[in-house]
Design a protein around this motif. Structure first.
Motif, PDB file in Angstrom:
ATOM      1  N   GLU A 133     -10.792 -23.377 -16.374  1.00 58.64           N
ATOM      2  CA  GLU A 133      -9.652 -23.052 -17.229  1.00 58.64           C
ATOM      3  C   GLU A 133      -9.476 -21.550 -17.423  1.00 58.64           C
ATOM      4  OE1 GLU A 133      -8.414 -26.676 -19.904  1.00 58.64           O
ATOM      5  OE2 GLU A 133     -10.268 -25.798 -20.679  1.00 58.64           O
ATOM      6  N   SER A 154      -9.593 -28.972 -21.560  1.00 61.66           N
ATOM      7  CA  SER A 154      -9.406 -28.921 -23.013  1.00 61.66           C
ATOM      8  C   SER A 154      -8.378 -29.929 -23.521  1.00 61.66           C
ATOM      9  CB  SER A 154      -9.000 -27.510 -23.436  1.00 61.66           C
ATOM     10  OG  SER A 154      -7.843 -27.083 -22.730  1.00 61.66           O
ATOM     11  N   ASP A 155      -7.463 -30.364 -22.639  1.00 62.95           N
ATOM     12  CA  ASP A 155      -6.479 -31.364 -23.073  1.00 62.95           C
ATOM     13  C   ASP A 155      -6.959 -32.790 -22.824  1.00 62.95           C
ATOM     14  OD1 ASP A 155      -6.326 -31.586 -20.333  1.00 62.95           O
ATOM     15  OD2 ASP A 155      -4.170 -31.185 -20.185  1.00 62.95           O
ATOM     16  N   GLY A 156      -8.213 -32.932 -22.380  1.00 61.97           N
ATOM     17  CA  GLY A 156      -8.790 -34.246 -22.148  1.00 61.97           C
ATOM     18  C   GLY A 156      -8.609 -34.781 -20.743  1.00 61.97           C
ATOM     19  N   THR A 157      -7.837 -34.093 -19.919  1.00 63.92           N
ATOM     20  CA  THR A 157      -7.601 -34.531 -18.551  1.00 63.92           C
ATOM     21  C   THR A 157      -8.841 -34.290 -17.691  1.00 63.92           C
ATOM     22  OG1 THR A 157      -5.270 -33.930 -18.743  1.00 63.92           O
ATOM     23  CG2 THR A 157      -6.132 -34.232 -16.510  1.00 63.92           C
TER      24      THR A 157
END
Length: 238
Positions: A133, A154-157
């Motif tokens: 990231e 960080s967005d869960g993906t």
């Protein structure tokens, strides 16, 4: 992690700490050539490399990777006979030791041991997600992509979701006669996390896949190619 072309990149090279298969008495560990082939290319390019293992300390080496015909490939024997280089594998830092540092690239070496201690490892997952990231490069070869399993951004993906990858194929696993003792199928596990897995037409043929700043290689023959792609991407980053 901005840097200029005259400043060496900081590259973390990760190895397994697993010494044996859980379902059989075979010894395992790092496939040495998948470390040395990568290390040589990055070393020639002038980058700084830190070798770490999952638990720290001595890195176990798969004895099959030391067989004469295999050891002779790509300069591995020269490294194996170099006391200074082999000393780098005697007292490695653990993933916990390096988890809070910043890296321009992280490379996951292979060897069947990685299938037991790379997947879902919290420190490894954090290192990979943070590096990726931040615009850094995540690379893996052979069984090393097992370390990508369970890595979420960080967005869960999942890190590999929708991305093209490769790794040791099931045909190659059968060829190695390890299909009955590995804990899972690497190709299928990557697909379960949404990866677009592809393989070479012929087992043990070189195959390297690049998807943005994610670089994966299929087998031991692909380690040099992975390293060359990483060097190229680091050059582009400047």
């Amino acid at each position: 992690m901005a840097r200029t072309n005259d400043i060496p990149a900081r590259v973390l090279v990760v190895t397994t700490s697993a010494t044996s298969y859980e379902a059989a008495g075979y010894r395992t560990g790092l496939w040495l050539g998948e470390l040395t082939h990568f290390f040589d290319v990055l070393d020639e390019a002038g980058h700084d490399q830190t070798i770490a293992s999952v638990e720290g300390g001595l890195v176990p080496i798969d004895p099959e990777s030391l067989a004469a015909p295999i050891l002779a490939l790509g300069g591995t024997k020269k490294r194996y006979e170099d006391p200074a280089f082999m000393a780098l594998l005697e007292q490695t830092p653990s993933l916990a030791d390096v988890a809070d540092e910043e890296w321009d690239a992280v490379y996951l070496t292979g060897g069947h041991g990685t299938m037991f201690d790379f997947p879902h490892h919290p420190d490894l997952a954090r290192i990979l997600a943070t590096t990726f990231e931040n615009g850094g490069i995540v690379a893996a070869v052979c069984h090393g992509p097992a370390g990508l399993l369970g890595v979420a951004l960080s967005d869960g993906t999942p890190l590999v979701s929708g991305r093209a990858v490769t790794g040791f194929s099931w045909a190659e696993e059968k060829l190695a006669r390890r299909n009955k003792v590995v804990p899972f199928r690497l190709d299928e596990a990557l697909k379960e996390y949404g990866a677009k897995y592809t393989k070479a037409l012929r087992p043990m043929a070189e195959k390297v896949v690049v998807d943005g700043n994610l670089v994966t290689g299929q087998n031991p023959m692909s380690a040099t190619g992975v390293a060359e792609k990483v060097v190229k991407l680091l050059r582009k980053r400047g």
